[in-house]
Design a protein around this motif. Structure first.
Motif, PDB file in Angstrom:
ATOM      1  N   PRO A  39       0.817  -1.214   0.000  1.00 45.87           N
ATOM      2  CA  PRO A  39       0.000   0.000   0.000  1.00 45.87           C
ATOM      3  C   PRO A  39       0.852   1.266   0.000  1.00 45.87           C
ATOM      4  O   PRO A  39       1.774   1.404   0.796  1.00 45.87           O
ATOM      5  CB  PRO A  39      -0.814  -0.116   1.302  1.00 45.87           C
ATOM      6  CG  PRO A  39      -0.866  -1.574   1.575  1.00 45.87           C
ATOM      7  CD  PRO A  39       0.452  -2.122   1.094  1.00 45.87           C
ATOM      8  N   ARG A  70      -0.758  -1.069  -8.656  1.00 43.83           N
ATOM      9  CA  ARG A  70      -1.851  -1.509  -7.794  1.00 43.83           C
ATOM     10  C   ARG A  70      -1.324  -2.318  -6.613  1.00 43.83           C
ATOM     11  O   ARG A  70      -0.401  -3.127  -6.742  1.00 43.83           O
ATOM     12  CB  ARG A  70      -2.834  -2.353  -8.602  1.00 43.83           C
ATOM     13  CG  ARG A  70      -4.126  -2.665  -7.858  1.00 43.83           C
ATOM     14  CD  ARG A  70      -4.996  -3.609  -8.685  1.00 43.83           C
ATOM     15  NE  ARG A  70      -5.298  -3.044  -9.990  1.00 43.83           N
ATOM     16  CZ  ARG A  70      -6.254  -2.147 -10.201  1.00 43.83           C
ATOM     17  NH1 ARG A  70      -6.966  -1.701  -9.192  1.00 43.83           N
ATOM     18  NH2 ARG A  70      -6.483  -1.690 -11.412  1.00 43.83           N
ATOM     19  N   TYR A  71      -1.925  -2.092  -5.434  1.00 46.07           N
ATOM     20  CA  TYR A  71      -1.594  -2.908  -4.262  1.00 46.07           C
ATOM     21  C   TYR A  71      -1.835  -4.377  -4.576  1.00 46.07           C
ATOM     22  O   TYR A  71      -2.873  -4.763  -5.115  1.00 46.07           O
ATOM     23  CB  TYR A  71      -2.466  -2.483  -3.067  1.00 46.07           C
ATOM     24  CG  TYR A  71      -2.487  -3.490  -1.943  1.00 46.07           C
ATOM     25  CD1 TYR A  71      -1.320  -3.818  -1.254  1.00 46.07           C
ATOM     26  CD2 TYR A  71      -3.672  -4.123  -1.584  1.00 46.07           C
ATOM     27  CE1 TYR A  71      -1.341  -4.741  -0.238  1.00 46.07           C
ATOM     28  CE2 TYR A  71      -3.704  -5.048  -0.563  1.00 46.07           C
ATOM     29  CZ  TYR A  71      -2.538  -5.359   0.118  1.00 46.07           C
ATOM     30  OH  TYR A  71      -2.554  -6.270   1.126  1.00 46.07           O
ATOM     31  N   ASN A 140      -4.477   2.231  -4.086  1.00 41.52           N
ATOM     32  CA  ASN A 140      -5.058   1.079  -4.784  1.00 41.52           C
ATOM     33  C   ASN A 140      -4.578   0.919  -6.221  1.00 41.52           C
ATOM     34  O   ASN A 140      -5.046   0.037  -6.933  1.00 41.52           O
ATOM     35  CB  ASN A 140      -6.588   1.210  -4.765  1.00 41.52           C
ATOM     36  CG  ASN A 140      -7.156   1.014  -3.383  1.00 41.52           C
ATOM     37  OD1 ASN A 140      -7.336  -0.102  -2.931  1.00 41.52           O
ATOM     38  ND2 ASN A 140      -7.424   2.122  -2.684  1.00 41.52           N
ATOM     39  N   LEU A 154     -11.131  -2.769  -2.553  1.00 42.26           N
ATOM     40  CA  LEU A 154     -10.056  -1.787  -2.497  1.00 42.26           C
ATOM     41  C   LEU A 154      -9.748  -1.452  -1.051  1.00 42.26           C
ATOM     42  O   LEU A 154     -10.539  -1.727  -0.138  1.00 42.26           O
ATOM     43  CB  LEU A 154     -10.414  -0.525  -3.270  1.00 42.26           C
ATOM     44  CG  LEU A 154     -11.513   0.388  -2.747  1.00 42.26           C
ATOM     45  CD1 LEU A 154     -11.358   1.773  -3.364  1.00 42.26           C
ATOM     46  CD2 LEU A 154     -12.890  -0.164  -3.111  1.00 42.26           C
TER      47      LEU A 154
END
Length: 399
Positions: A39, A70-71, A140, A154
């Motif tokens: 994150p 993206r995480y 996200n 998310l």
């Protein structure tokens, strides 16, 4: 929910450990390593971590946008790219070194998984959870072209720190500080003797004050040329001296609070006053809405703020269309009515706006930093919404 996130985090860590064990058992030099995006990580941070470049990561992983990852996304890292700062060969490092570079994700304590519901948008979710839109997208890995889908999972913040508020209750208004002599540039009241050819704007700039405040304190019209030899009283940094000339101040019974920070906007006097409890701490000369688009009156709270945005409105057909770029330190307190810095005019003290409260750039910045909601991501530049734990400052607007 928190346990579920922790399980996901441990699962990710277990996968990395298993991969490392396979590498160690095989004893082979793999062509690439794998990194799981955590994150808040950016591609530039990951590139720096492994001693590579953003361009190489983009090419290797077929990433179209360098701004968003993206995480949970797994990125291939070229073998040999990561190196210790002392120049050691990365191939000689033990597989366990991967675990040092991949700690348990911060989501275990700071974030929760949220499933998108019908009607949700990234903009609304950012406001609901008290972070900026760009921060939510970064966490996200959303790009500007992506749409939120119903059922999509998310990460959202688990909790935020409460906004700072005064810790005391003051029982009476405090008098303005006494006027004393000073030299130009000092943040205390001063007197200035006008020299031939000097303009109010030049004198105000010398002392770092609003020209309209200087004019008002001395009973002059904003933009007028003072006569040589006249002694001008220069307002202090907080400009509390401006309150001395108001015969009818707002009664304390009408104050919306006796302990919180709040802002009074006096449309008749064209002043905004920042309070802590019942104590005025700073005064600003403003420009409110003109007659055909007046500033709304009533009691409100700042509901969203942004460090900079473009503004447009009006109608071309009616001849009142406008478009101004890079408007700074914007704080909306009711719908699209708000405080903001103004660079396109300096006629403060006179209604000039389409309904917003125009302020000098310096005054708007001070109020932006002082008022809530607190900007947790000060350099983010995105929208910051008020929440229950980060409420907006009270605003009272009256005529």
């Amino acid at each position: 929910m928190g346990q579920h996130i922790r399980s996901l985090a441990r699962g990710t860590l277990a996968l990395i450990l298993a991969a490392a064990a396979v590498m160690a058992t095989a004893g082979s030099a793999s062509a690439s390593e794998e990194h799981t995006v955590q994150p808040g990580e950016t591609l530039s941070e990951i590139a720096k971590q492994y001693g590579t470049t953003v361009a190489e990561l983009q090419a290797l992983n077929d990433l179209p946008d360098a701004d968003y990852v993206r995480y949970g996304q797994r990125l291939l890292i070229e073998a040999g790219d990561s190196a210790d700062s002392d120049g050691a060969d990365p191939d000689s490092a033990a597989p366990e070194s991967l675990l040092i570079e991949a700690p348990e994700p911060e989501s275990a304590g700071d974030y929760l998984l949220y499933t998108a519901q019908p009607g949700d948008t990234l903009f609304l979710l950012a406001g609901k959870h008290g972070i900026s839109l760009s921060r939510l997208m970064s966490i996200n890995g959303f790009s500007a072209e992506e749409w939120l889908k119903v059922g999509q999972a998310l990460l959202v913040p688990h909790a935020l720190a409460p906004a700072p508020q005064p810790a005391y209750l003051v029982s009476a208004l405090q008098p303005a500080p006494p006027v004393v002599e000073m030299q130009a540039g000092q943040a205390r009241p001063a007197f200035h003797t006008v020299q031939a050819g000097e303009l109010l704007a030049e004198i105000a700039a010398w002392y770092g004050v609003n020209p309209a405040a200087l004019a008002r304190l001395n009973g002059l019209r904003n933009g007028s040329v003072p006569e040589p030899g006249r002694v001008l009283r220069v307002p202090s940094a907080d400009a509390l001296e401006l309150l001395e000339g108001i015969s009818a101040r707002l009664e304390q019974a009408r104050y919306p609070t006796l302990s919180e920070r709040w802002i009074e906007v006096d449309l008749k006097e064209q002043l905004a006053i920042a309070y802590e409890g019942v104590v005025p701490v700073r005064v600003f000369v403003i420009s409110s809405g003109v007659a055909d688009s007046p500033t709304v009156t009533g009691a409100f709270r700042i509901w969203v703020k942004i460090a900079m945005q473009d503004m447009r409105g009006g109608s071309r057909a009616a001849g009142d269309a406008y478009h101004v770029t890079e408007v700074r330190n914007v704080q909306y307190f009711h719908e699209d009515y708000g405080f903001h810095g103004t660079y396109w005019h300096s006629n403060f003290g006179t209604p000039m706006s389409r309904g917003c409260v125009n302020m000098t750039e310096a005054d708007a910045k001070w109020l932006f930093d002082w008022a809530t909601p607190t900007m947790y991501d000060a350099d983010d530049g995105g929208w910051m919404f008020s929440t229950d734990v980060n409420p907006g400052t009270l605003v009272l607007v009256h005529g």
